[in-house]
Design an enzyme around this catalytic site. Structure first.
Site, PDB file in Angstrom:
ATOM      1  N   GLN A 181       0.821  -1.221   0.000  1.00 49.18           N
ATOM      2  CA  GLN A 181       0.000   0.000   0.000  1.00 49.18           C
ATOM      3  C   GLN A 181       0.850   1.264   0.000  1.00 49.18           C
ATOM      4  OE1 GLN A 181      -3.331   0.221  -0.298  1.00 49.18           O
ATOM      5  NE2 GLN A 181      -3.750  -1.965  -0.198  1.00 49.18           N
ATOM      6  N   CYS A 325      -9.978  -8.580   0.441  1.00 44.37           N
ATOM      7  CA  CYS A 325      -9.806 -10.017   0.612  1.00 44.37           C
ATOM      8  C   CYS A 325     -10.665 -10.566   1.738  1.00 44.37           C
ATOM      9  CB  CYS A 325      -8.353 -10.338   0.920  1.00 44.37           C
ATOM     10  SG  CYS A 325      -7.229  -9.260   0.096  1.00 44.37           S
TER      11      CYS A 325
HETATM   12  N1  PLP Z   1      -0.314  -6.688   1.376  1.00 50.38           N
HETATM   13  C1  PLP Z   1      -1.138  -5.637   1.491  1.00 50.38           C
HETATM   14  C2  PLP Z   1      -0.869  -4.602   2.535  1.00 50.38           C
HETATM   15  C3  PLP Z   1      -2.248  -5.506   0.651  1.00 50.38           C
HETATM   16  O1  PLP Z   1      -3.073  -4.474   0.778  1.00 50.38           O
HETATM   17  C4  PLP Z   1      -2.469  -6.517  -0.329  1.00 50.38           C
HETATM   18  C5  PLP Z   1      -3.664  -6.456  -1.199  1.00 50.38           C
HETATM   19  O2  PLP Z   1      -4.680  -5.910  -0.847  1.00 50.38           O
HETATM   20  C6  PLP Z   1      -1.555  -7.575  -0.425  1.00 50.38           C
HETATM   21  C7  PLP Z   1      -0.501  -7.632   0.451  1.00 50.38           C
HETATM   22  C8  PLP Z   1      -1.737  -8.660  -1.454  1.00 50.38           C
HETATM   23  O3  PLP Z   1      -1.382  -8.193  -2.719  1.00 50.38           O
HETATM   24  P1  PLP Z   1      -1.894  -8.992  -4.033  1.00 50.38           P
HETATM   25  O4  PLP Z   1      -3.338  -8.652  -4.190  1.00 50.38           O
HETATM   26  O5  PLP Z   1      -1.053  -8.453  -5.143  1.00 50.38           O
HETATM   27  O6  PLP Z   1      -1.650 -10.426  -3.795  1.00 50.38           O
END
Ligand code: PLP
Length: 395
Positions: A181, A325
């Site tokens: 982020q 998520c």
């Molecule tokens: N880490 C953080 C802080 C995130 O906000 C996200 C996604 O929302 C991720 C990891 C995961 O990234 P990706 O969607 O590319 O797997």
């Protein structure tokens, strides 16, 4: 025309025209495999090397410290698992992280716990800032890795990473930061920020979904996560996703060039915060100033965040209650709970993540709609009726 406002940029961002234009020639013309020895392969390899160099320039690091992955989640998994397994050979079997990490980090740590590692989950204060005193106490000579996110995806709080690096290194532990982020919001100079590893994801910064990166400082050795061919200097197998790598390089360059535009975004964010916290029984979640430029997270008592989201969607506003998520889950956000917010209040949170595309008119429209929807939802709530009755008695 019907109104459409996208205020969920922390979940994902649209791919920018410049990024699409940068990727198209790779799909159409330079589609070779960078590992092939013939002309088509050599051409692809040159493009791959160039993208890596350009990204190294963005972060002021060495191109040999950059590894391409499929997403932020893979980068997080690799950094933590790879470091844990490597450091175990030196007798270090303890991992320190925080209670507010993304699930890509938390679930990796939980799975390592099942494999015999000890994991300490450090707490945060009411603003979501990591407790540095607790961190100092728990990091020991047994600690393999300290994993703390650069900025939180739900409440936008930016963590004191420089100080955290010092605490980790004082005990000989590696330091990893999930900067998924933060990248695009903070100008990161890796020659100054002494983290050992840093992860990022393309789709948060106007590159496509399906491309991520892990920075591993020169001299830091971690175990492989994806085994395969000799790609990425034998550290991450899999034919390189060249179009997306080129798209990522372009997106990172644009993000760096346009970092000045974030002042405008910050001003709109603050206007949103001021407007939304005028609603009775509302509270800003996250740090007031040490927060991501586009992040607004406000809790409203006596409503359900999901109902608010649905009504906002009808009004043409895309928002979120927390991280994309975990929206399918009815559990309150682990981040808000770690910040000491009671369960019932944590259920009424709204996250808006705006961008340079957001306009002042959008801000007005959002404030107007959130205010009226919160009122409408409360008017239907028996709990709110009680509050109104109590207030009438007091007056
Ligand atoms: N880490 C953080 C802080 C995130 O906000 C996200 C996604 O929302 C991720 C990891 C995961 O990234 P990706 O969607 O590319 O797997």
């Amino acid at each position: 025309m019907e109104r459409f406002i996208y205020a969920d940029n922390a979940a994902t961002t649209p791919v920018s025209r410049e990024v699409i234009d940068a990727m198209m020639p790779i799909f159409e013309t330079h589609w070779g495999n960078p590992s092939s020895l013939h002309e088509k392969g050599r051409e692809a390899k040159d493009i791959l090397d160039d993208a890596r160099e350009r990204i190294a320039k963005v972060f002021n690091c060495n191109s040999g410290e950059i590894y391409f992955t499929s997403c932020g989640t893979e980068s997080d998994n690799w950094a933590i698992r790879g470091a844990a397994m490597r450091m175990k050979t030196k007798g270090r079997t303890h991992i320190v992280t925080t209670k507010i990490e993304h699930h890509a980090v938390l679930h990796t740590c939980q799975s390592l716990e099942k494999e015999g590692f000890e994991v300490t989950y450090v707490g945060v204060d009411a603003d979501g800032v990591v407790d540095l005193d607790e961190l100092r106490q728990v990091v020991t000579e047994k600690t393999a890795l300290v994993a703390v996110m650069y900025a939180n995806n739900e409440v936008g709080t930016i963590e004191p990473i420089e100080q955290i690096v010092e605490i980790a290194h004082a005990k000989g532990a590696l330091m990893f930061t999930d900067a998924v982020q933060a990248v695009g919001n903070i100008d990161i100079d890796l020659s100054k920020l002494k983290v050992d590893m840093l992860s990022l994801s393309g789709h948060k910064i106007h590159a496509p979904k399906g491309i991520g990166m892990l920075y591993i400082r020169r001299g830091v050795v971690i175990n492989n996560f994806v085994e395969g061919g000799g790609q990425e200097r034998r550290k991450r197998g899999g034919t390189e996703n060249l179009p997306y790598i080129v798209g990522l390089a372009k997106a990172l360059e644009i993000a760096k060039e346009s970092i000045g535009e974030l002042d405008k975004v910050r001003a709109m964010r603050d206007r949103l915060i001021d407007g939304l916290t005028k609603i009775p029984y509302s509270k800003l979640n996250g740090h007031r100033t040490e927060r991501l430029a586009g992040n607004v997270n406000v809790g409203f008592e006596f409503i359900e965040g999901e109902s608010l989201l649905l009504w906002l969607d009808i009004a043409g506003i895309c928002a979120s209650t927390g991280s994309a998520c975990s929206t399918a889950s009815l559990e309150p956000s682990h981040v808000l709970i770690a910040m000491g917010i009671p369960h019932e209040k944590a259920h009424g949170s709204l996250r808006l993540s705006i961008s340079a595309e957001t306009t002042e008119e959008d801000v007005d429209y959002i404030i107007e709609n959130v205010t009226s929807i919160v009122k409408k939802l409360r008017d239907m709530s028996p709990l709110w009726e009680e509050v109104v009755k109590k207030e009438a008695c007091v007056n």
